[in-house]
Design an enzyme around this catalytic site. Structure first.
Site: not given
Ligand code: ADP
Ligand code: MG
Length: 319
Positions: A11-12, A130, A215, A277
């Site tokens: 989403g981000n 959350k 998600k 993730k």
């Molecule tokens: P999405 O909307 O795709 O779910 P998120 O913002 O939830 O995106 O997750 C992606 C973010 O996770 C990245 O922008 C990064 O800043 C963060 N992040 C935190 N820890 C890590 C890590 N160990 N490796 C890579 N990214 C990380």
């Molecule tokens: Mg996310």
């Protein structure tokens, strides 16, 4: 190229944080990704399911709820999730259909308003974690809603933000339809925003609940239920890093599930962003023996082919 693939779009990554996330921006990001996926489908008749996040999109709907509360009734959170499934889903359908036609690989694409079953007894409902929606300033309003059972967290600046439960997804309720559409060659968008969370009552009836399912976990569940060969999580970073917030940051190109679990236990992955993730990728690989990949939205084709992002394998060390 794998036969059956589930791709989760962030989403981000669709509406980058800190930017307005206008409809045109979101459509642009989706269009670029769909062109890359169309190139993949043009070469191989891969069965493809797409899912997507909705954090920023639901956040925007909740702001509208707040601002319009005195004019039109606020709608519950499960409605907001269903609404984002519709808008992001139809944008994906539009963009992917056009991209497929452009490379001569026309195929039907459809988006499903999808429900995901959660357990009313899930401990998440007792302890919402959350944060969603806007920061609120009106103390009296926050107090009034607290009495209605809404939970809030207080920020350092004295404002409040709503907290909702994030229960574990148990079953994708549209699964049978998704599977049938896939077998017919249709590309399916499902479980968007983690799916509309529903609980089953004692008499069997389903009811939407005010919660948000992660998600990435809902995507992993669907990938597992569909016995996908590959589960890809596309986001706004090139992959999974260790020592992410330090000068020693190192991107992982390939990792086994056990090593990934160790790194997660050591606190390498932030809760609420990379944490879910990694957990989703790990669950999928552990339960199915398939391959997962976490990669940037703009490297979709390379990531699916195994050449970009962080590839998560059953067990690199013991293979
Ligand atoms: P999405 O909307 O795709 O779910 P998120 O913002 O939830 O995106 O997750 C992606 C973010 O996770 C990245 O922008 C990064 O800043 C963060 N992040 C935190 N820890 C890590 C890590 N160990 N490796 C890579 N990214 C990380
Ligand atoms: Mg996310």
């Amino acid at each position: 190229m794998p036969r059956r693939v589930v791709v989760a779009l962030g989403g981000n990554a669709i509406a980058p944080a800190g930017r307005a996330g206008t409809a045109a921006e979101q459509t642009g990001n989706i269009t670029r990704t769909m062109r890359a996926l169309a190139d993949v489908l043009a070469v191989e008749p891969t069965e493809l399911v797409l899912t997507h996040g909705n954090g920023p999109q639901v956040g925007n709907l909740l702001i509208k709820n707040e601002l319009a509360r005195d004019v039109v009734p606020a709608v519950p959170l499960d409605w907001c999730v269903a609404q984002t499934q519709a808008t992001t889903g139809f944008t994906i359908v539009d963009a992917l259909e056009a991209a497929l036609a452009a490379v001569g690989a026309t195929r039907p694409v459809v988006t499903l308003v999808s429900r995901v079953l959660v357990d009313a007894a899930d401990p998440a409902f007792r302890e919402p974690t959350k944060p969603i929606g806007p920061w609120l300033e009106d103390a009296a309003e926050v107090e009034r809603r607290r009495r209605e059972g809404v939970r809030f967290v207080e920020g350092a600046d004295g404002r409040w933000r709503r907290l909702v439960p994030s229960p574990t997804p148990l079953a994708s309720l549209e699964l049978a339809v998704v599977a049938r559409l896939l077998e017919e060659g249709t590309v399916v968008v499902a479980n968007g925003g983690g799916g509309v969370p529903v609980v089953r009552g004692p008499d069997g009836t389903l009811t939407g609940v005010e919660a948000v399912i992660d998600k990435d976990l809902a995507g992993a569940l669907l990938a597992e239920e569909l016995r996908a060969d590959v589960f890809a999580i596309l986001t706004d970073v090139v992959g999974v890093a260790v020592a992410y917030d330090t000068p020693e940051r190192r991107w992982l190109t390939e990792v086994g599930v056990e090593e990934l679990a160790d790194l997660a236990a050591a606190g390498e992955f932030a809760a609420g962003s990379m944490g879910p993730k990694v957990e989703a990728a790990r669950r999928f690989v552990e339960r199915t023996g398939g391959r997962a990949v976490i990669a940037a939205l703009d490297s979709a084709a390379e990531a699916l082919a195994g050449r970009a992002g962080t590839q998560v394998r059953p067990d690199r060390d013991r293979a």
